[in-house]
Design a protein around this motif. Structure first.
Motif, PDB file in Angstrom:
ATOM      1  N   ALA A 188     130.970  38.164  53.430  1.00 51.59           N
ATOM      2  CA  ALA A 188     129.687  38.692  53.906  1.00 51.59           C
ATOM      3  C   ALA A 188     129.699  38.892  55.414  1.00 51.59           C
ATOM      4  O   ALA A 188     129.169  39.879  55.930  1.00 51.59           O
ATOM      5  CB  ALA A 188     128.547  37.763  53.489  1.00 51.59           C
ATOM      6  N   LYS A 222     132.249  41.922  56.091  1.00 49.31           N
ATOM      7  CA  LYS A 222     131.819  43.179  55.469  1.00 49.31           C
ATOM      8  C   LYS A 222     130.445  43.602  55.954  1.00 49.31           C
ATOM      9  O   LYS A 222     130.073  44.775  55.833  1.00 49.31           O
ATOM     10  CB  LYS A 222     131.790  43.003  53.945  1.00 49.31           C
ATOM     11  CG  LYS A 222     131.635  44.290  53.144  1.00 49.31           C
ATOM     12  CD  LYS A 222     132.925  45.055  53.069  1.00 49.31           C
ATOM     13  CE  LYS A 222     132.841  46.197  52.078  1.00 49.31           C
ATOM     14  NZ  LYS A 222     134.087  46.975  52.010  1.00 49.31           N
ATOM     15  N   LYS A 223     129.676  42.640  56.483  1.00 49.41           N
ATOM     16  CA  LYS A 223     128.290  42.875  56.904  1.00 49.41           C
ATOM     17  C   LYS A 223     127.436  43.337  55.716  1.00 49.41           C
ATOM     18  O   LYS A 223     126.590  44.227  55.822  1.00 49.41           O
ATOM     19  CB  LYS A 223     128.220  43.892  58.050  1.00 49.41           C
ATOM     20  CG  LYS A 223     129.012  43.481  59.285  1.00 49.41           C
ATOM     21  CD  LYS A 223     128.782  44.440  60.429  1.00 49.41           C
ATOM     22  CE  LYS A 223     129.717  44.159  61.608  1.00 49.41           C
ATOM     23  NZ  LYS A 223     129.724  42.779  62.046  1.00 49.41           N
ATOM     24  N   ARG A 224     127.689  42.675  54.576  1.00 48.78           N
ATOM     25  CA  ARG A 224     126.931  42.951  53.371  1.00 48.78           C
ATOM     26  C   ARG A 224     126.692  41.654  52.612  1.00 48.78           C
ATOM     27  O   ARG A 224     127.428  40.683  52.781  1.00 48.78           O
ATOM     28  CB  ARG A 224     127.663  43.949  52.459  1.00 48.78           C
ATOM     29  CG  ARG A 224     127.849  45.314  53.073  1.00 48.78           C
ATOM     30  CD  ARG A 224     128.285  46.325  52.058  1.00 48.78           C
ATOM     31  NE  ARG A 224     127.302  46.485  50.982  1.00 48.78           N
ATOM     32  CZ  ARG A 224     127.461  47.357  49.986  1.00 48.78           C
ATOM     33  NH1 ARG A 224     128.544  48.115  49.944  1.00 48.78           N
ATOM     34  NH2 ARG A 224     126.552  47.455  49.047  1.00 48.78           N
ATOM     35  N   THR A 225     125.708  41.673  51.743  1.00 46.23           N
ATOM     36  CA  THR A 225     125.399  40.489  50.944  1.00 46.23           C
ATOM     37  C   THR A 225     126.522  40.210  49.965  1.00 46.23           C
ATOM     38  O   THR A 225     126.990  41.111  49.254  1.00 46.23           O
ATOM     39  CB  THR A 225     124.083  40.707  50.180  1.00 46.23           C
ATOM     40  OG1 THR A 225     123.046  40.962  51.119  1.00 46.23           O
ATOM     41  CG2 THR A 225     123.731  39.488  49.349  1.00 46.23           C
ATOM     42  N   GLU A 245     118.591  39.550  52.387  1.00 42.27           N
ATOM     43  CA  GLU A 245     118.983  40.467  53.455  1.00 42.27           C
ATOM     44  C   GLU A 245     117.936  40.633  54.547  1.00 42.27           C
ATOM     45  O   GLU A 245     118.262  41.110  55.638  1.00 42.27           O
ATOM     46  CB  GLU A 245     119.271  41.845  52.839  1.00 42.27           C
ATOM     47  CG  GLU A 245     120.462  41.846  51.899  1.00 42.27           C
ATOM     48  CD  GLU A 245     120.574  43.107  51.055  1.00 42.27           C
ATOM     49  OE1 GLU A 245     121.600  43.258  50.365  1.00 42.27           O
ATOM     50  OE2 GLU A 245     119.631  43.924  51.094  1.00 42.27           O
ATOM     51  N   ARG A 269     116.248  50.123  49.275  1.00 41.33           N
ATOM     52  CA  ARG A 269     117.284  49.099  49.451  1.00 41.33           C
ATOM     53  C   ARG A 269     117.448  48.706  50.910  1.00 41.33           C
ATOM     54  O   ARG A 269     118.297  47.865  51.235  1.00 41.33           O
ATOM     55  CB  ARG A 269     118.615  49.613  48.897  1.00 41.33           C
ATOM     56  CG  ARG A 269     118.588  49.833  47.375  1.00 41.33           C
ATOM     57  CD  ARG A 269     118.615  48.504  46.644  1.00 41.33           C
ATOM     58  NE  ARG A 269     118.148  48.589  45.279  1.00 41.33           N
ATOM     59  CZ  ARG A 269     118.888  48.965  44.229  1.00 41.33           C
ATOM     60  NH1 ARG A 269     120.135  49.349  44.405  1.00 41.33           N
ATOM     61  NH2 ARG A 269     118.385  48.956  43.021  1.00 41.33           N
TER      62      ARG A 269
END
Length: 586
Positions: free
Chosen positions: A60, A63-66, A154, A187
């Motif tokens: 996370a 990648k800078k994502r959940t 997020e 989103r």
């Protein structure tokens, strides 16, 4: 039309853009695993749930994502708890999906139910550290709960959430319209900023200050606001000190990067903060070790120094220091406004060549002060030499993960980082065992970048089974095990204050003892080399990086403490008025 929830869950995650799920099987989640078999989502199988949670955490961050973690009930969920709590205290977004006991058996004490105080209450185990914990009591509510879970993880201050799903619900059917309905929801939420009036007040306070300092925390990196911060610094020439989690927010060779504050910081950096008349805090919680236990003579003298503080979490503003100007905002959005207003108020910017030269002189002095240790050919190796050789072997954008002990503290103080977000360290929870598996997550997220994990033997020894995942999935991470045959930092602390190292050193028959981690790596199918001299370390490291394989380097290290100039109140608890810190332990 109705379909199985397990299959609709996988379809939902695919549609959401999830590329990896991390976890471990159990009888409560195999319906989901079977649905994943033909999915484009890659399931990363692990041998322990704490490993899975730390891999997800590292993924996370890079990648800078959940990240998505799949867990079994009971012991599976509690095994993962340490890793999920670590993510929580470092504000890392994660959705934990856990199997639970069958809903029709709540309270009957079916296999592995947690029910000592309430029926089917495993979700309550996570309540103290996740942003929210749901138990899915009806199958028709599951799609909506999933959507809420991702949005909450997020938004605002990011963090983990738990969705606890009774295993029978995974195998139920619901109408596909319930999942389809969620596709209409946005989103990406619009993030809060600051108004022009607030921005002008902040810029005016900074321009009027004689010695302003920007204090950057990990929130700047989480908000992807490093470029905006650099633009402000370049325009106004204000120096930037940082917390442990803020390391790398500006390149360590930027003219106005001061360095890390607090106990593991240096005298120069602490003094720059101490003499500041205005401190501009960005995305930091002013943690204890970073602030020398908040005692005013060491790092920050607030409210003698005026504090301006922007954070996405309102509870952090004023928590540890009183604030002159406080604003709740996303840091990227806030800095965009601040940069525009700064250029309106001062179009030509401001130069501070005297401070630029002072910082450059400090760096030369600091580097010179370490050169004796860096050039020391003795073996076991000096930790400063390990760090120096490693830095010289890596590209500027390499990912570094650390654990706790010399690797975390020494890297924060002495190891240059040049790319925002390229150092992954367990700041809030300071979890031993984080660094080695987190590196796997970083490499999965960014397979084209070099990933090196600097960890101690205590930390690496906690979960060496991560090597099985690395080999199975061909994840080319290099682990440098800084091996001092002990929990070295704690050994030095106990020796300094109590004259003993009881319970901190690894010994057998009175002699230093530790596993041969290189041999352990080879047993798992990875590459492994045990360093025999300081001179050969560099060549081994170069070979490891070029191998493009999972590679463990086991290097014996002198157990010298990290130099400290700050303060930590635990020292006074152990030795009141003693002015004692850590000592070297042979």
């Amino acid at each position: 039309m109705k379909k199985l929830i397990s299959h609709q869950l996988v379809n939902y995650l695919e549609e959401r853009g999830v590329e990896h799920i991390f976890g471990l099987c159990g009888h409560t989640n195999i319906a989901v695993l079977s649905a994943l078999e033909n999915s484009k989502i890659r399931f990363i199988n692990t041998r322990h749930e704490q490993i899975a949670a730390h891999i997800a955490d590292g993924y996370a961050r890079a990648k800078k994502r959940t990240a998505v973690l799949l867990s079994h009930l009971g012991p599976g969920l509690t095994n993962a708890a340490t890793g999920v709590a670590n993510a929580a205290l470092d504000s890392i977004p994660m959705v934990v999906i856990a199997g639970d006991v069958p809903s029709h058996y709540f309270g009957k004490h079916p296999h592995q139910e947690i029910n000592l105080h309430a029926d089917a209450s495993q979700w309550e185990v996570y309540r103290p550290f996740v942003k929210r914990a749901w138990r899915v009591d009806r199958p028709d509510l599951f799609p909506e709960i999933l959507e809420k879970a991702f949005q909450l993880a997020e938004s605002g201050r990011p963090g983990p959430v738990l969705v606890s799903v009774p295993m029978d619900i995974f195998s139920m059917e619901v109408d596909v319209s319930l999942f389809d309905r969620q596709k209409s929801h946005t989103r990406a939420l619009n993030k809060p900023s600051i108004g022009d009036d607030t921005a002008r007040n902040i810029i005016k306070a900074l321009l009027d200050a004689k010695n302003p300092v920007i204090y950057a925390g990990g929130g700047v990196i989480l908000a992807d606001a490093a470029a905006e911060l650099k633009a402000m610094v370049d325009h106004l020439n204000i120096p930037v000190a940082h917390s442990l989690m803020g390391k790398g927010v500006l390149p360590d060779d930027h003219d106005f990067t001061l360095g890390m504050t607090g106990f593991w910081g240096t005298q120069f950096v602490n003094d720059q903060c101490l003499k500041a008349d205005v401190v501009f805090g960005l995305g930091t919680r002013f943690a204890e070790a970073d602030c020398s236990s908040w005692e005013s003579e060491y790092t920050f003298n607030i409210p003698g120094t005026k504090l301006i503080h922007i954070d996405i979490d309102p509870s952090e503003i004023g928590r540890n220091y009183p604030v002159l100007i406080g604003a709740v905002a996303d840091l990227k959005q806030a800095l965009i406004v601040l940069n525009r207003v700064a250029r309106e108020m001062l179009p030509q910017g401001r130069k501070n060549d005297a401070l630029r030269q002072e910082i450059a002189a400090y760096r030369r002095e600091f580097v010179a002060g370490n050169q004796k240790a860096v050039n020391d050919d003795s073996f076991p190796m000096m930790p400063e030499r390990i760090l120096s050789v490693t830095r010289n072997a890596l590209p500027r954008n390499a990912f570094i993960t650390t654990d706790v002990g010399w690797n975390k503290n020494g890297v924060g103080q002495q190891f240059p980082v040049y790319e925002p977000g390229s150092i992954l360290t367990p700041g809030g929870y300071a979890t031993m065992g984080f660094g080695a598996p987190a590196a796997l997550g970083a490499k999965l997220a960014c397979p084209d970048r070099v990933v090196v994990s600097l960890v101690g033997d205590g930390g690496f020894g906690q979960n060496p089974a991560l090597l099985a995942t690395a080999v199975e999935e061909n994840i080319a991470v290099v682990w440098i095990v800084m091996n001092n045959y002990s929990f070295g930092t704690i050994a030095g602390l106990e020796k300094a204050h109590y004259g003993t190292t009881f319970g901190t050193m690894f010994r057998k028959d009175g002699k230093p003892y530790q596993a041969d981690f290189a041999a352990v790596a080879r047993a798992y199918g990875a590459e492994g080399v045990q360093v025999k001299s300081a001179e050969e370390f560099s060549d081994i490291l170069e070979r490891a990086i070029k191998s493009n394989k999972p590679f463990v380097i086991d290097v014996a290290m002198r157990n010298n403490p990290v130099p400290t100039s700050g303060h930590w109140n635990i020292l006074d608890i152990y030795s009141p008025q003693g002015n004692v810190s850590h000592v070297s332990v042979e």
